[in-house]
Design an enzyme around this catalytic site. Structure first.
Site, PDB file in Angstrom:
ATOM      1  N   LEU A 239       0.829  -1.219   0.000  1.00  0.00           N
ATOM      2  CA  LEU A 239       0.000   0.000   0.000  1.00  0.00           C
ATOM      3  C   LEU A 239       0.855   1.257   0.000  1.00  0.00           C
ATOM      4  CD1 LEU A 239      -3.142   0.819   2.042  1.00  0.00           C
ATOM      5  CD2 LEU A 239      -1.144   2.283   2.355  1.00  0.00           C
ATOM      6  N   LEU A 240       0.510   2.170  -0.877  1.00  0.00           N
ATOM      7  CA  LEU A 240       1.142   3.502  -0.911  1.00  0.00           C
ATOM      8  C   LEU A 240       0.111   4.511  -0.466  1.00  0.00           C
ATOM      9  CD1 LEU A 240       2.963   5.147  -3.950  1.00  0.00           C
ATOM     10  CD2 LEU A 240       0.723   5.978  -3.243  1.00  0.00           C
ATOM     11  N   ASN A 241       0.536   5.500   0.357  1.00  0.00           N
ATOM     12  CA  ASN A 241      -0.346   6.663   0.527  1.00  0.00           C
ATOM     13  C   ASN A 241       0.420   7.956   0.304  1.00  0.00           C
ATOM     14  OD1 ASN A 241       0.186   5.453   3.308  1.00  0.00           O
ATOM     15  ND2 ASN A 241      -0.768   7.295   4.024  1.00  0.00           N
ATOM     16  N   ASP A 242       0.496   8.850   1.247  1.00  0.00           N
ATOM     17  CA  ASP A 242       0.951  10.221   0.958  1.00  0.00           C
ATOM     18  C   ASP A 242       2.319  10.326   0.278  1.00  0.00           C
ATOM     19  OD1 ASP A 242      -1.051  10.228   2.828  1.00  0.00           O
ATOM     20  OD2 ASP A 242       0.071  11.321   4.351  1.00  0.00           O
TER      21      ASP A 242
ATOM     22  N   GLN B 228       4.609   7.276   1.656  1.00  0.00           N
ATOM     23  CA  GLN B 228       4.151   6.410   2.737  1.00  0.00           C
ATOM     24  C   GLN B 228       3.916   5.023   2.147  1.00  0.00           C
ATOM     25  OE1 GLN B 228       3.033   7.297   6.390  1.00  0.00           O
ATOM     26  NE2 GLN B 228       4.948   8.150   5.642  1.00  0.00           N
TER      27      GLN B 228
ATOM     28  N   SER C 165       4.150  10.767   7.693  1.00  0.00           N
ATOM     29  CA  SER C 165       4.455  11.761   6.650  1.00  0.00           C
ATOM     30  C   SER C 165       5.326  12.907   7.129  1.00  0.00           C
ATOM     31  CB  SER C 165       3.157  12.331   6.092  1.00  0.00           C
ATOM     32  OG  SER C 165       2.577  11.371   5.261  1.00  0.00           O
TER      33      SER C 165
ATOM     34  N   ARG D 112       1.019  15.821  13.617  1.00  0.00           N
ATOM     35  CA  ARG D 112       1.953  15.138  12.700  1.00  0.00           C
ATOM     36  C   ARG D 112       2.171  15.906  11.389  1.00  0.00           C
ATOM     37  NH1 ARG D 112      -2.519  11.505  13.302  1.00  0.00           N
ATOM     38  NH2 ARG D 112      -4.046  11.751  11.634  1.00  0.00           N
TER      39      ARG D 112
HETATM   40  C1  FRU Z   1      -2.620  11.198   5.635  1.00  0.00           C
HETATM   41  C2  FRU Z   1      -1.992  10.503   6.832  1.00  0.00           C
HETATM   42  C3  FRU Z   1      -1.013  11.426   7.554  1.00  0.00           C
HETATM   43  C4  FRU Z   1      -0.100  10.433   8.227  1.00  0.00           C
HETATM   44  C5  FRU Z   1      -0.011   9.343   7.206  1.00  0.00           C
HETATM   45  C6  FRU Z   1       0.166   7.961   7.762  1.00  0.00           C
HETATM   46  O1  FRU Z   1      -3.110  10.306   4.696  1.00  0.00           O
HETATM   47  O2  FRU Z   1      -2.993  10.054   7.728  1.00  0.00           O
HETATM   48  O3  FRU Z   1      -1.603  12.343   8.435  1.00  0.00           O
HETATM   49  O4  FRU Z   1       1.151  10.983   8.532  1.00  0.00           O
HETATM   50  O5  FRU Z   1      -1.197   9.403   6.451  1.00  0.00           O
HETATM   51  O6  FRU Z   1       0.398   7.034   6.748  1.00  0.00           O
END
Ligand code: FRU
Length: 483
Positions: free
Chosen positions: A39-42, A58, A102, A160
């Site tokens: 999984l990829l996010n930010d 992320q 992040s 954060r």
């Molecule tokens: C946003 C978030 C950030 C956090 C990160 C964790 O999508 O919730 O606030 O640092 O993703 O993966």
């Protein structure tokens, strides 16, 4: 397994183990950054460092749920050809054991400084948060220096996403936060040496500056000056949908106004969403050596029916948007895909269509392509377009609407924006994503979609006689290298 072996080696094995699975997935993206497994996010740590663009992200390499995050790492010389590097940060210290969350990157005296949030949970699942630093000489190997800012009084551990920049002789950090009254805020800290940070207070937030109730948490803020305006990008959680606004589960948008670091204040106007589509969150910007303000977003959304994505069976989920150049025009952010993307274009197809009402023109396009539609004169009404029997675009009665199949294919859903007239569309398709730029970046709709692989038709229709120019370029070069 993961605990007993070297963590980075496990990540490489996870990626290698998934190579053939992902290689055969019809939904795999060809020129967008996506995870090679998991999984990829930010997007994180965007920086142009010693002539190289770095996009960290992320990443849970070991599964398709939001687990302990590492920082994945892509690099590029030209914003189109990207190479995946070894993970930059992994959750292996007491202060980040449940995730390197992040953050951002800056350059100082030839070194790259990464700021990230160390996420820690105790046996009762209670959260602690640490704002941490890691330093690198070469932009590839990072030495963690540990926490540099503790949780200030008055805030919950939902604190954060440090974004750092230099203003005069001092460094500033903006963070996303939730105060103890349950209100979302963007807060500021300062430092003279990047290592010791002093908390200053909120610059904007729910029930601050006359904003009224505006969410229980603000994530991923970014603050910069552009075209004579100060811009605060932020992702508020907890806004209620209102007409066409705030239709996504969480929002990603911005305020423009006037930031005063000395007074720790930001006088601003109303909040505007950055992207009108379904899948856009947690964007971050960088200024590159050419002075451009470039933004990359996450083409996804936490907790929003993530388990219906068909890519889960190939053990990956989500991707990043294309890099977009930002500008401000009359207080509004305009987004344009970076011109470097033109180098991916294959042979051009260009038609002048003399279209009559009720006539439908159909073209077959490549699933990875750039499409441009230009009208002979501004359309006030009456346009429709269907993409691969899934996405439908309609411009009617001053409203521009994008509709798609829900990911579980049980229904349709739509997003819309008021639009005075329609001059042009520029659309980037990449197998399972569409980024639709309306009127040269006045509005953008970012959407994932999962059409049948066999169906590559696009059809368009107008309700009045018009000459319509239709261009297509297959984007042929696979521009992402996974190790
Ligand atoms: C946003 C978030 C950030 C956090 C990160 C964790 O999508 O919730 O606030 O640092 O993703 O993966």
């Amino acid at each position: 397994m993961v605990q007993n072996m070297n963590y980075r080696k496990c990540i490489v094995e996870a990626v290698n183990g998934n190579r053939s699975v992902i290689g055969n997935d019809v939904h795999r993206l060809r020129y967008h950054l996506m995870p090679p497994a998991g999984l990829l996010n930010d997007p994180n740590g965007l920086i142009h460092f010693k002539g190289v663009y770095h996009v960290f992200f992320q990443w849970n390499p070991f599964g398709t749920k939001h687990g302990r995050k590492s920082w994945g790492h892509y690099v590029s010389q030209n914003l189109t050809d990207w190479t995946l590097e070894e993970a930059a940060l992994v959750p292996d210290e007491w202060y980040d054991k449940d995730g390197c969350y992040s953050g951002s990157a800056v350059e100082h005296e030839g070194k790259m400084y990464l700021f990230f949030t160390g996420n820690v949970k105790n046996e009762r699942n209670e959260r602690s948060t640490y704002q941490c630093l890691a330093v690198s000489d070469d932009g590839m190997n990072f030495e963690k220096k540990g926490p540099v800012l503790n949780l200030p009084e008055g805030y919950t551990p939902h604190f954060r996403d440090p974004k750092v920049w230099k203003e005069g002789s001092r460094w500033l950090m903006v963070l996303g936060a939730q105060n103890v009254s349950g209100q979302g805020e963007a807060v500021l800290a300062q430092s003279s040496d990047l290592e010791e940070w002093e908390f200053l207070g909120p610059v904007a937030g729910s029930n601050i500056n006359g904003l009224g109730n505006f969410g229980y948490m603000w994530e991923c803020p970014d603050l910069f000056r552009l075209d004579g305006e100060d811009v605060l990008i932020v992702c508020p959680q907890g806004l209620e949908a209102k007409g066409d606004f705030y239709q996504n589960l969480y929002q990603a948008g911005y305020f423009t106004g006037s930031f005063d670091a000395g007074k720790v204040s930001f006088e601003h106007g109303t909040f505007a969403e950055l992207d009108r589509g379904f899948d856009f969150y947690a964007p971050q910007t960088m200024q590159d050596d050419t002075g451009r303000r470039i933004m990359v977003g996450w083409m996804g959304m936490t907790d929003d029916r993530e388990q219906s994505h068909p890519t889960l069976s190939s053990n990956w989920i989500h991707a990043l948007t294309l890099p977009r150049v930002l500008g401000v025009k009359a207080g509004k952010i305009i987004q344009k895909p970076v011109p470097e993307l033109e180098t991916l274009r294959g042979a051009e197809t260009r038609y002048e269509l003399n279209m009559h009402p009720s006539e439908i023109c159909t073209e077959t396009v490549s699933p990875a392509s750039e499409i441009a539609v230009n009208f002979d004169e501004s359309l006030k009404n009456g346009f429709e377009m269907e993409i691969r029997k899934d996405i439908r675009i309609v411009f009617e009665n001053g409203k521009f609407t994008v509709e798609r199949d829900t990911f579980d294919k049980t229904g349709r859903e739509q997003r819309a924006v008021e639009l005075e007239c329609l001059d042009k569309l520029q659309i980037y398709l990449d197998h399972s994503s569409a980024e639709i730029f309306v009127n040269a970046g006045e509005e953008v709709f970012t959407c994932r979609f999962f059409p049948d692989a066999e169906n590559n038709d696009i059809s368009i229709g107008v309700s009045e006689k018009h000459t319509v120019e239709f261009c297509q370029w297959p984007l042929e070069r696979e521009s992402i290298r996974l190790y």
